[in-house]
Scaffold this motif. Structure first.
Motif, mmCIF file in Angstrom:
data_model
loop_
_atom_site.group_PDB
_atom_site.id
_atom_site.type_symbol
_atom_site.label_atom_id
_atom_site.label_comp_id
_atom_site.label_asym_id
_atom_site.label_seq_id
_atom_site.Cartn_x
_atom_site.Cartn_y
_atom_site.Cartn_z
ATOM 1 N N ILE A 137 -3.010 8.120 0.115
ATOM 2 C CA ILE A 137 -2.788 8.523 1.509
ATOM 3 C C ILE A 137 -1.307 8.518 1.832
ATOM 4 O O ILE A 137 -0.775 9.459 2.425
ATOM 5 C CB ILE A 137 -3.564 7.580 2.452
ATOM 6 N N CYS A 190 -9.009 3.537 6.614
ATOM 7 C CA CYS A 190 -8.683 4.717 7.419
ATOM 8 C C CYS A 190 -8.480 4.351 8.879
ATOM 9 O O CYS A 190 -7.623 4.933 9.562
ATOM 10 C CB CYS A 190 -9.787 5.762 7.277
ATOM 11 N N PHE A 197 -11.511 9.968 8.972
ATOM 12 C CA PHE A 197 -12.504 9.536 7.986
ATOM 13 C C PHE A 197 -13.825 10.221 8.300
ATOM 14 O O PHE A 197 -14.301 10.180 9.433
ATOM 15 C CB PHE A 197 -12.672 8.016 8.033
#
Length: 340
Positions: A137, A190, A197
């Motif tokens: 991420i 998340c 998400f």
């Protein structure tokens, strides 16, 4: 005076100009369209009941939904069967970051909690799984790529145990409990990082939406995922781009670095413009032991990894090493204590 042949040549030339202009126009339109990458494992790749059926998998179905709503975009399915988050981390630089997409859907996890043999741990322990996912991420967000994380689909333990001994998972409370812990970790991460998400939940219809192994969705399950994912993609593409956080110029962690228990050293660097990062690891005598060339596609945060080996793949000995980082001629250095 123009002959019939001259007129014919002029006509052909005019048509050729129009064709070439049309090609360039189409290329320009395509280049301006957002690009979506689906980055995951066998579920993304399209394995359904032991057959590769990508046209029935959620990436293709999501594309169909987006097209039906009038969204113009380009996409590519980068799913690879059998991969874990660690495998994804190893190929994200070359296959995702270098492509500079507008959005990437990260969809790993179903192989991470799997246990290969009795008395063993999951292929990727939960803490490492979370760390790998977070780094993927960060790598994407660091250069302005939008990220959506797709959760692990549900599991039917009874079908799963037909092909995998239940004893392997007993120390972890059974496969259902282990599977749920990885799903929860994704959702929690998340939430902490404020990343979209999409939960791959089947609303109590698992029996009809999961295949014979209790893991891989059937076409109906892929359709359910695509419905939720298409809505998230639409919302993400419509949203204004978020501001990229500004960290220290160079940050190296963990320190000290223990390759036997930590898979890699992370070199985090921020660049202000399109650049190439060249990193070299030197020993205490100044000898270069490892070269790391990282192609950068844009400004922002970048993460270069070192696994503690030299250029021949041999683990380095304990001691103090030095990182020399060259970003388009601007050189900086950091010390790296390595312990075994």
């Amino acid at each position: 005076m123009m002959t019939v042949f001259d007129c014919w040549l002029n006509t052909i030339a005019s048509r050729l100009v129009l064709v070439v202009a049309g090609i360039f126009l189409q290329q320009g339109i395509a280049a301006s369209q957002p690009r979506i990458l689906y980055f995951g494992d066998s579920i993304s790749e399209g394995w359904i009941d032991a057959e590769l059926r990508p046209k029935e998998a959620f990436p293709a179905l999501t594309d169909s939904i987006l097209i039906s709503t009038g969204i113009q975009f380009r996409s590519e399915n980068l799913g690879v069967g059998g991969e874990t988050t660690l495998d994804g981390l190893r190929r994200i630089d070359e296959q995702v970051l270098s492509e500079d997409p507008d959005l990437v859907v990260i969809a790993f996890g179903s192989n991470d909690y799997y246990i290969l043999g009795e008395g063993q741990n999951p292929r990727v322990p939960l803490d490492d799984f979370t760390r790998h996912l977070e780094l993927m991420i960060d790598k994407c967000a660091g250069i302005g790529i939008n990220v959506i994380v797709l959760g692990i689909p549900p599991l039917i333990a009874e079908r799963f145990y037909i092909y995998t001994p239940a004893e392997r998972f007993a120390p972890f409370g059974g496969v259902a409990a282990l599977h749920q812990s990885y799903r929860d970790a994704m959702r929690n991460l998340c939430r902490e990082k404020n990343v979209p998400f999409v939960a791959a939940d089947f609303a109590g219809m698992e029996e009809s939406l999961l295949g014979f192994d209790g893991v891989h969705p059937l076409p109906g399950g892929h359709r359910a995922i695509a419905d939720s994912l298409a809505a998230a993609i639409t919302a993400t593409l419509d949203a204004a781009p978020s501001e990229i956080p500004v960290p220290p110029d160079v940050h190296v962690y963990p320190s000290p670095f223990a390759p036997s228990s930590q898979e890699y050293l992370v070199i985090r660097v921020e660049v202000k413009s399109r650049s190439r990062i060249r990193a070299a690891i030197h020993d205490s005598r100044g000898r270069r032991v490892r070269s790391l060339d990282y192609p950068v596609s844009d400004s922002g945060l970048h993460f270069v990894l070192w696994d503690g080996t030299d250029d021949l793949g041999v683990p380095v000995a304990s001691g103090t090493y030095f990182l020399q980082l060259d970003v388009d001629g601007a050189v900086t250095s950091r010390s790296i204590p390595v312990v075994h």
